[in-house]
Design a protein around this motif. Structure first.
Motif, short mmCIF file in Angstrom:
data_model
loop_
_atom_site.label_atom_id
_atom_site.label_comp_id
_atom_site.label_asym_id
_atom_site.label_seq_id
_atom_site.Cartn_x
_atom_site.Cartn_y
_atom_site.Cartn_z
N GLU A 1 0.91 -1.09 0.31
CA GLU A 1 -0.29 -0.03 0.12
C GLU A 1 1.01 0.99 0.51
O GLU A 1 0.36 2.14 -0.64
CB GLU A 1 -0.83 0.01 1.22
N ASN A 2 1.96 1.36 0.77
CA ASN A 2 3.05 1.83 0.51
C ASN A 2 3.91 2.60 0.08
O ASN A 2 3.49 3.99 -0.91
CB ASN A 2 3.60 2.46 1.91
N SER A 3 3.13 1.88 -1.83
CA SER A 3 4.92 1.90 -2.39
C SER A 3 3.59 2.11 -4.22
O SER A 3 3.71 2.37 -5.13
CB SER A 3 6.00 0.69 -2.92
N THR A 4 2.83 1.62 -3.65
CA THR A 4 2.01 1.50 -4.54
C THR A 4 0.64 2.31 -5.38
O THR A 4 -0.73 2.40 -4.36
CB THR A 4 0.81 -0.09 -5.32
N PRO A 5 0.67 3.56 -5.62
CA PRO A 5 -0.88 4.67 -6.01
C PRO A 5 -2.31 4.43 -6.19
O PRO A 5 -2.97 4.61 -4.92
CB PRO A 5 -0.41 5.73 -6.74
N ASP A 6 -2.22 3.68 -6.55
CA ASP A 6 -3.34 2.46 -6.68
C ASP A 6 -4.08 0.88 -6.38
O ASP A 6 -4.51 0.38 -6.39
CB ASP A 6 -3.93 2.07 -8.29
N TYR A 7 -2.86 1.19 -4.44
CA TYR A 7 -3.00 -0.36 -4.49
C TYR A 7 -4.53 -0.69 -4.12
O TYR A 7 -5.21 -1.84 -3.65
CB TYR A 7 -2.19 -0.53 -3.24
N LYS A 8 -5.31 -0.08 -2.84
CA LYS A 8 -6.50 -0.36 -2.73
C LYS A 8 -7.48 -0.64 -4.01
O LYS A 8 -8.90 -1.50 -3.35
CB LYS A 8 -7.07 0.71 -2.01
N ILE A 9 -7.74 0.20 -5.25
CA ILE A 9 -8.03 -0.23 -6.22
C ILE A 9 -7.62 -1.51 -7.22
O ILE A 9 -8.87 -2.28 -6.96
CB ILE A 9 -7.88 0.77 -7.67
N ILE A 10 -6.18 -1.74 -6.77
CA ILE A 10 -6.11 -3.18 -7.29
C ILE A 10 -6.04 -3.83 -6.47
O ILE A 10 -7.44 -5.23 -6.89
CB ILE A 10 -4.69 -3.25 -7.38
N LEU A 11 -6.37 -4.00 -5.22
CA LEU A 11 -7.47 -5.32 -4.40
C LEU A 11 -9.05 -4.86 -4.72
O LEU A 11 -9.63 -6.67 -4.60
CB LEU A 11 -7.48 -4.61 -2.83
N LYS A 12 -9.48 -4.06 -4.96
CA LYS A 12 -10.62 -4.01 -5.04
C LYS A 12 -11.36 -4.67 -6.59
O LYS A 12 -11.72 -6.18 -6.61
CB LYS A 12 -11.48 -2.91 -5.48
N ALA A 13 -10.19 -4.79 -7.95
CA ALA A 13 -10.33 -5.22 -8.86
C ALA A 13 -10.19 -6.97 -8.61
O ALA A 13 -10.44 -7.91 -9.14
CB ALA A 13 -9.72 -4.82 -10.16
N ILE A 14 -9.26 -7.39 -7.95
CA ILE A 14 -8.56 -8.32 -7.42
C ILE A 14 -9.48 -9.29 -7.38
O ILE A 14 -10.49 -10.62 -7.48
CB ILE A 14 -7.50 -8.82 -6.84
N LYS A 15 -10.54 -8.95 -5.93
CA LYS A 15 -11.69 -8.88 -4.85
C LYS A 15 -12.48 -9.42 -6.14
O LYS A 15 -13.44 -10.51 -6.31
CB LYS A 15 -12.37 -8.27 -4.34
N ILE A 16 -12.91 -8.00 -6.49
CA ILE A 16 -14.37 -8.65 -8.16
C ILE A 16 -14.31 -9.74 -9.20
O ILE A 16 -15.52 -10.31 -9.77
CB ILE A 16 -14.30 -7.58 -8.69
N LEU A 17 -12.86 -9.57 -9.30
CA LEU A 17 -12.31 -11.03 -10.39
C LEU A 17 -12.89 -12.68 -9.68
O LEU A 17 -12.66 -13.33 -10.10
CB LEU A 17 -10.82 -11.02 -11.06
N GLY A 18 -12.47 -12.43 -7.80
CA GLY A 18 -12.20 -13.57 -7.48
C GLY A 18 -11.15 -14.18 -6.99
O GLY A 18 -11.38 -15.69 -6.66
N TYR A 19 -10.73 -13.32 -7.22
CA TYR A 19 -9.30 -14.46 -6.77
C TYR A 19 -9.08 -13.78 -5.55
O TYR A 19 -9.47 -12.96 -4.54
CB TYR A 19 -7.93 -13.34 -7.48
#
Length: 107
Positions: free
Chosen positions: A87-105
Motif C-alpha cells: 500500500e505504501n509503494s503503490t498509489p492504486d493499491y486499494k483499487i487493485i485489491l478491489k479489482a482482484i476481489k471482483i475477479l474472484g481471486y
C-alpha cells in the motif's frame, strides 16, 4: 478526467494444477496505466487493447478492466507480481485489491 486500466496476468503451471502468481501491469512508478482519454490508450497499446467494463469510479477517474496482447506492452510498463506490491509503494493499491476481489481471486 483520467481513465485507468487494470490489466492482470495469471501465471499457471498445469503440472502443479494450480495458479502461481498474479501480476498486474503497472508503470515505473507502480501506478495503473493512466491516460486522459481512451483514444490515448489505444495509441499507447498499438490498438491491441480490449476494454472491459468500468469497475470503479471516483470524481477524478474511471477504472476499467482490460486485456492486451502480451507482447504489446508499452516501454514504460511491466508486469509486477501482486505479492511484491504494498500500500505504501503503490498509489492504486486499494483499487487493485478491489479489482482482484471482483475477479474472484483469493489474496
Amino acid at each position: 478526467m483520467n481513465h485507468k486500466l487494470f490489466i492482470a496476468k495469471l501465471d499457471f503451471k498445469p503440472e502443479l494444477n494450480r495458479h502461481q502468481d498474479l501480476s498486474i501491469l503497472l508503470s515505473k512508478d507502480l501506478s495503473l496505466p493512466t491516460a486522459k482519454s481512451l483514444t490515448k490508450f489505444r495509441e499507447n497499446f498499438n490498438n491491441q487493447l480490449k476494454l472491459g467494463k468500468i469497475f470503479f469510479e471516483t470524481p477524478d477517474a474511471k477504472y476499467y478492466f482490460a486485456i492486451i496482447t502480451p507482447n504489446q506492452i508499452p516501454k514504460n510498463y511491466s508486469y509486477i507480481k501482486f505479492s511484491n506490491l504494498s500500500e505504501n509503494s503503490t498509489p492504486d493499491y486499494k483499487i487493485i485489491l478491489k479489482a482482484i476481489k471482483i475477479l474472484g481471486y483469493k489474496i
